[in-house]
Design an enzyme around this catalytic site. Sequence first.
Site, PDB file in Angstrom:
ATOM      1  N   ASN A 153       2.540  32.820 -17.138  1.00  0.00           N
ATOM      2  CA  ASN A 153       1.371  32.529 -16.299  1.00  0.00           C
ATOM      3  C   ASN A 153       1.321  33.341 -15.005  1.00  0.00           C
ATOM      4  OD1 ASN A 153       3.623  30.895 -15.633  1.00  0.00           O
ATOM      5  ND2 ASN A 153       2.327  29.459 -14.511  1.00  0.00           N
ATOM      6  N   GLY A 228       9.439  27.541 -17.089  1.00  0.00           N
ATOM      7  CA  GLY A 228       8.691  27.323 -18.323  1.00  0.00           C
ATOM      8  C   GLY A 228       8.538  25.848 -18.620  1.00  0.00           C
ATOM      9  N   GLU A 248      12.552  25.523 -13.186  1.00  0.00           N
ATOM     10  CA  GLU A 248      11.250  25.242 -12.587  1.00  0.00           C
ATOM     11  C   GLU A 248      10.319  24.980 -13.756  1.00  0.00           C
ATOM     12  OE1 GLU A 248       7.936  24.729 -11.573  1.00  0.00           O
ATOM     13  OE2 GLU A 248       7.678  26.902 -11.607  1.00  0.00           O
ATOM     14  N   CYS A 286       1.658  25.407 -12.816  1.00  0.00           N
ATOM     15  CA  CYS A 286       2.362  24.122 -12.772  1.00  0.00           C
ATOM     16  C   CYS A 286       1.825  23.201 -11.690  1.00  0.00           C
ATOM     17  CB  CYS A 286       3.853  24.363 -12.539  1.00  0.00           C
ATOM     18  SG  CYS A 286       4.651  25.273 -13.861  1.00  0.00           S
TER      19      CYS A 286
END
Length: 480
Positions: A153, A228, A248, A286
Amino acid sequence: MTTTHEFWLAGRRATGDAEFEVHHSYDGSLVGRVSVPTDAQVEEAVAAAAAVAPAFAATPAHVRATALDHVARRLTERTEEIARLITAENGKPIKWARGEVGRAASVFRWAAEEARRTNGETMRLDTDPGGVGRFAVVRRFPRGVVLGIAPFNFPLNLVAHKVAPAIAVGAPIILKPAPATPLSAMVLGEILAETELPAGSWSVLPVPNEKMPALVQDPRLPVISFTGSDKVGYQIMDSVPRKHVTLELGGNAAAVVLADWSSEADLDWAATRIAMFANYQGGQSCISVQRVIADATVYDALVEKVVAKVKAQVTGDPGADATDVGPLVDENAAKRVESWVDDAVTKGAKVLVGGTREGATYAPTVLAELPDDAILATAEVFGPVLSLHRVDSTDEAFAAVNDSKFGLQAGVFTHDLQTAFKAHQVLEVGGVVIGDAPSYRADQMPYGGVKDSGVGREGVKYAMGDFTYEKVLVLTGLDL
């Protein structure tokens, strides 16, 4: 003819005996081909990193800082070129891709500064009789080679958050970019190759996912930094309990709008920020806004504004400057989002805007009355979908934020200082943003979550701490 991109093995260009294609998610066009390293080449990269680790740890700070400064400068110089590449391989609108390049340059600049000022600490030990004449020096040293596993992303900036701190502390790094978006990392390799960093101190290897378990298990890679999904992240952690693993992972970020945030200007600002940050990057962040939790006194007015602002988001070709929302990373991702929205609607949710898919593009979507048993109520959508929830008090709002297995960041729209500090105290997240959406991130601040959102922290200084350990030197017989 489309170029086949070489990978970077111990600081030099290399090709393997296979390759894969990267396609533009908006129009399906071929963006590039990427060479895949052989097992022998992966072994060569790991062996080189392990061999150079002691020497790299001992390099003077100015050597590492100069290299990091160079990367920051070259990223800035090549902003438009790299931004176009990010848009092509990832599908994010060009305006956001340019911002990503700018952030990555900032990460390397911060790393250069931190490399220069990481001095350790000293302490006198004669605070007790047994310590008379003793003085301690505490310094940090690399834990060893870092295996950095990056997501799709933010194919440049989240790569930067692994590479820059590792170089800053003198830890060799093996970087594994996401298979969907490896091209930005390859360009970063070009820039790193322009520096004086020692051979073996870095490699960029587009290793297929199915071959990663062997790398994860390799004892010569004692540090793993993964960004991820929570499923994959915790599988990695569970498989190597004796390694230092930082994760993360996902989120289900909430924006809370409280009763005191009630003026026309207040609600307009909140709606603008919510609409933007529920849909930026196609919702593939996220800390994208997924839940809006609003006090009943402002709920109706806020809903009207949010729906209007979401409708105004320009969806289309990510290469156009006016586009706000582009495609998801691929059509399968859009189909998954579609299925989750369909599940919510089947169970009673109401679609206020959006709810449609065209290829890899899913329309910005707002849902109301989302039932608790819908997948969207608990999972991370990673798409341009937000849900609206009405509450009757601040306590109920904060309880709703905490009613999630994730805890990355939350945004709280309030003017009340006491409420801001209460949010900081009671919300089970890694970061609280007051007066804005939860999607704000400054790359130098500690960034990470609690619960299933991961362990450890990104942010240059804090990642440097994760990649190193403290070692104490005690001097004896000194006249203090």
